[in-house]
Design an enzyme around this catalytic site. Structure first.
Site, PDB file in Angstrom:
ATOM      1  CG  HIS A  85      -0.223   0.023   2.531  1.00  0.00           C
ATOM      2  ND1 HIS A  85       0.163   1.187   3.152  1.00  0.00           N
ATOM      3  CD2 HIS A  85       0.200  -0.989   3.318  1.00  0.00           C
ATOM      4  CE1 HIS A  85       0.779   0.894   4.282  1.00  0.00           C
ATOM      5  NE2 HIS A  85       0.819  -0.428   4.413  1.00  0.00           N
ATOM      6  CG  ASN A  86      -0.371   4.544   1.070  1.00  0.00           C
ATOM      7  OD1 ASN A  86      -0.959   3.703   1.781  1.00  0.00           O
ATOM      8  ND2 ASN A  86      -0.908   5.694   0.730  1.00  0.00           N
TER       9      ASN A  86
END
Length: 335
Positions: free
Chosen positions: A237-238
């Site tokens: 994520h991210n």
């Protein structure tokens, strides 16, 4: 095709210029037969150029002269790729929608679509022209996809993710699954952190089989234009991955990692979370990257260090027992 025609199509120099060889296909240097063309990009196989049955060979400009026809170029591997395109005939799919596909009435799909059996497309999805969705592709609600999209069977694209033009996803790719985010409560139990962000895949990206790109907790996970991702890669994520970067098989990026453009992470490289890897970095296979890496560096080992230093330490590693023994003997003499 005539060899001179191939030379013109791929931008190579034919030697001798008058070689009038008919080429019917392309093959590996060791197994090529008369009528086929082969290539050499690795000097390791140079001796095979003199024994191969191939009618012609693609070689580097500086490669020694051969008795058979050659195509000389600065980049034999690229020339091989262009030659293979001339002979490879991809499978063509009917431009229609299979009756077993399930498509929500609100979906917008451009002209020239090919949608296979058991494809499922949820509400408010938008897909550009000339898409190809093979059987069992699933696209969740609100996803936005550009033109010339190709998804092999069992690709899953989760809600509200965005995919650009000319993107190719191989079997089992998952775009936008939840990130691995949990917070431990007072009872030592793990509370799931909602992942409300999305994944953005820019134009001209290829992601190969069974790789997973996790959605952001907030904001976005982004894969830059022209990047290539091998089988079994995990992008957490991210993460932000720049343009024209290569992530080889079993690379793992922990959350909020930033990878620059033109980076190469070889097989099984692992990157710790919240790291920044600069443009042009090369990490050799199984490197473990615990922190930031400056642009242009080549690193190896776990934890990763400068590649040249790693080569020196690797050379010493096998001698550690005898060196330790020598140190102990020196210590005893002092006593």
């Amino acid at each position: 095709m005539k060899l001179k025609d191939i030379a013109g199509r791929i931008g190579a120099r034919l030697e001798p210029p008058g070689a009038d060889v008919e080429i019917s296909g392309i093959a590996a240097i060791e197994s090529a037969a008369p009528g086929q063309i082969a290539f050499i990009s690795n000097p390791k196989y140079a001796s095979a150029a003199r024994t191969t049955q191939a009618s012609a060979i693609i070689v580097d400009e500086a490669f020694p002269a051969l008795e058979k026809a050659t195509l000389r170029t600065k980049n034999p591997r690229l020339a091989y790729a262009r030659t293979a395109e001339l002979f490879f005939q991809p499978v063509k799919y009917a431009r229609d929608v299979h009756p077993a596909a399930v498509i929500h009435p609100s979906v917008k799909i451009g002209a020239g679509a090919s949608i296979g059996a058991c494809v499922v497309i949820d509400a408010e999805v938008e897909i550009g022209e000339n898409c190809t969705l093979l059987p069992h592709v699933v696209i969740y609600r609100g996803a936005k996809i550009g033109k010339n999209f190709f998804a092999h069977s069992h690709v899953s694209i989760r809600e509200h993710c965005e995919i650009g033009d000319n993107v190719l996803l191989h079997n089992g790719v998952v775009i936008g699954s939840d990130g691995f985010g949990f917070a431990q409560n007072d009872n030592k139990r793990w509370q799931k952190i909602p992942h409300a962000g999305k994944v953005v895949i820019e134009d001209d990206v290829e992601i190969q089989a069974n790789s997973c790109i996790d959605r952001a907790s907030l904001g976005e996970t982004r894969i830059g234009r022209g990047t290539r991702i091998d089988n079994l890669v995990h992008v957490a994520h991210n993460c932000i991955v720049g343009e024209n970067t290569l992530l080889c098989s079993q690379v793992g990026l922990a959350g909020s990692t930033e990878i620059g453009s033109n980076v190469i992470l070889a097989g099984q490289v692992g990157v710790a979370g919240h790291c920044t890897i600069g443009d042009g970095v090369i990490a050799t296979a199984q490197s473990g990257i615990p922190g930031d890496v400056e642009a242009g560096r080549m690193i190896s080992g776990s934890p990763a260090i400068d590649h040249k230093q790693w080569l020196k330490t690797s050379a010493v590693y096998g001698r550690l027992p005898e060196l330790a023994k020598a140190v102990r003997m020196v210590g005893r003499k002092k006593d």
